[in-house]
Design a protein around this motif. Sequence first.
Motif, PDB file in Angstrom:
ATOM      1  N   GLU A   1       0.821  -1.214   0.000  1.00 18.75           N
ATOM      2  CA  GLU A   1       0.000   0.000   0.000  1.00 18.75           C
ATOM      3  C   GLU A   1       0.857   1.267   0.000  1.00 18.75           C
ATOM      4  N   LEU A   2       2.142   1.145   0.399  1.00 20.78           N
ATOM      5  CA  LEU A   2       3.024   2.313   0.413  1.00 20.78           C
ATOM      6  C   LEU A   2       3.501   2.696  -0.983  1.00 20.78           C
ATOM      7  N   ALA A   3       3.420   1.780  -1.933  1.00 25.44           N
ATOM      8  CA  ALA A   3       3.937   2.030  -3.280  1.00 25.44           C
ATOM      9  C   ALA A   3       3.194   3.156  -3.990  1.00 25.44           C
ATOM     10  N   GLN A   4       1.956   3.411  -3.590  1.00 25.07           N
ATOM     11  CA  GLN A   4       1.177   4.452  -4.256  1.00 25.07           C
ATOM     12  C   GLN A   4       1.754   5.844  -4.030  1.00 25.07           C
ATOM     13  N   TYR A   5       2.583   6.005  -2.994  1.00 23.91           N
ATOM     14  CA  TYR A   5       3.142   7.314  -2.666  1.00 23.91           C
ATOM     15  C   TYR A   5       4.440   7.616  -3.410  1.00 23.91           C
TER      16      TYR A   5
END
Length: 474
Positions: free
Chosen positions: A68-72
């Motif tokens: 979920e951190l990859a979107q940033y």
Amino acid sequence: MSTIVNLPFDLLQPILIHLHDRRHLSTVALVSRAFNHAVTPLLYRRLDSQVKRNILYHPSATLLKRPELAQYVWHVTETGTVQRFRQVIPNITEDIVAALRLCTNITSATWVDDTLTPEANFLPILDVLMTLPLRELTIRTQYDPGERVWSRLNTIQGIRRLSVWSLEWGPPRVLQGWADLLSSSLTHLELGRCAGVPATILISVFMRLPLLQELCLKGAPSAAIPAIIACLPNLIALDTEYLDSGNYRTPLTPLPRLQRLTVQTGSVDIDGPQKLWTWMRILLPHQQTLKSFTLNAFAVHGQITIPRPFIINLTGRHGKSLQDFAVGVAQLTLETVSYMCSTCPQLTTLECSVASPDVDSIAKAIEAGHNLRTLSLHVSWIPHGRVDLLPQFEKYSESRTMYADSSHLISEGKTSRFTEEHARALMLQTRLRSIGIGDQSYTGRWVHRGCSAEVTQDVGKEDVVLEVVGDPFV
């Protein structure tokens, strides 16, 4: 009273974005749930893979555990050096590629590779990058990435900023076959290796890039530079080399209105490379457009002296617009420095080399520079009573073997240093806030301080004082 902890979430991130140190951001993330929510996108906005002291630092493991951190992630730096860890981490390439595929919002990518196999290292990464909405791409390799890499790169569209630096081996890459696809988007370009490329090919490429605003071009024939920039009507910044070759003709097409010019050159002649000054004047034909002029020049037998006629021409055309003048160790006379300060009212940065008998002479030379903020001088001090040496000193750079280029003042056999008191006096007399003379550098700022304990009245009143801090050059 409201504190930052109570600020609405929409205001937190615009404030916290000014914390550039990841350690500070990590600390802020522990303050509260709201702070963590605001800081997390900033922590993961830029991810860089690095190898330091044979230790690999790579974010792929974290991203694979918490996708979920990859979107940033907006900006990423990958390096071919990680391949040296394949014996320790056999699946390192697969893990990196898998993590990179999760980062679907990447707009900026940098590839750095000093290994002998940049093609094999880069191809798996490039396959992923080609699926992303890239707007900025930087490629810095020791050896040419290879034909397979370039054949794929030449199909990418929409790049706005492109930087290509391959230091050794392989043919120079000057965007043949790619320029057409980039013509509707490319505004910033760096080509670090153009030596040997015919001027006709360079001109044909740049004719397809009319939107370019900033260009860094290394190794291109100097004689071709005016014709190249004549193809770029929107160009405002040029960083190039003077290689002292060919005849210089002004193109019939009007040249762009440059705001920033950076030139690198060298010479065995202390008077500078032949035709350098005429060549630079050709690049700057317009009136009051240039804001920044930088010259990185050296001479084998001394320091290059900038001719006064060139300064007169430059300030005559661009004196009202010029803000930054940085020529490194190139020599100016104090008289010329004074002339520049009086004819360039917007001048905020001045860097050059001078010969002077004392600090007072320097202060007098810059007294007309009412907007000067930064002063950096390489000074050769002339003994008092020997001002007659000054013209010879300024003409013959070998005179520098007589007097050391340092911050020491030579006066009647006594030596003193350019001190904090000198810097403070200059700052109080002018708007200077950063002064570097010889090997001494000082910065100043106005700060509020409470009254000292000796003050018996107006207790609690704050005074505004000039704080000067020394920062000696290493």
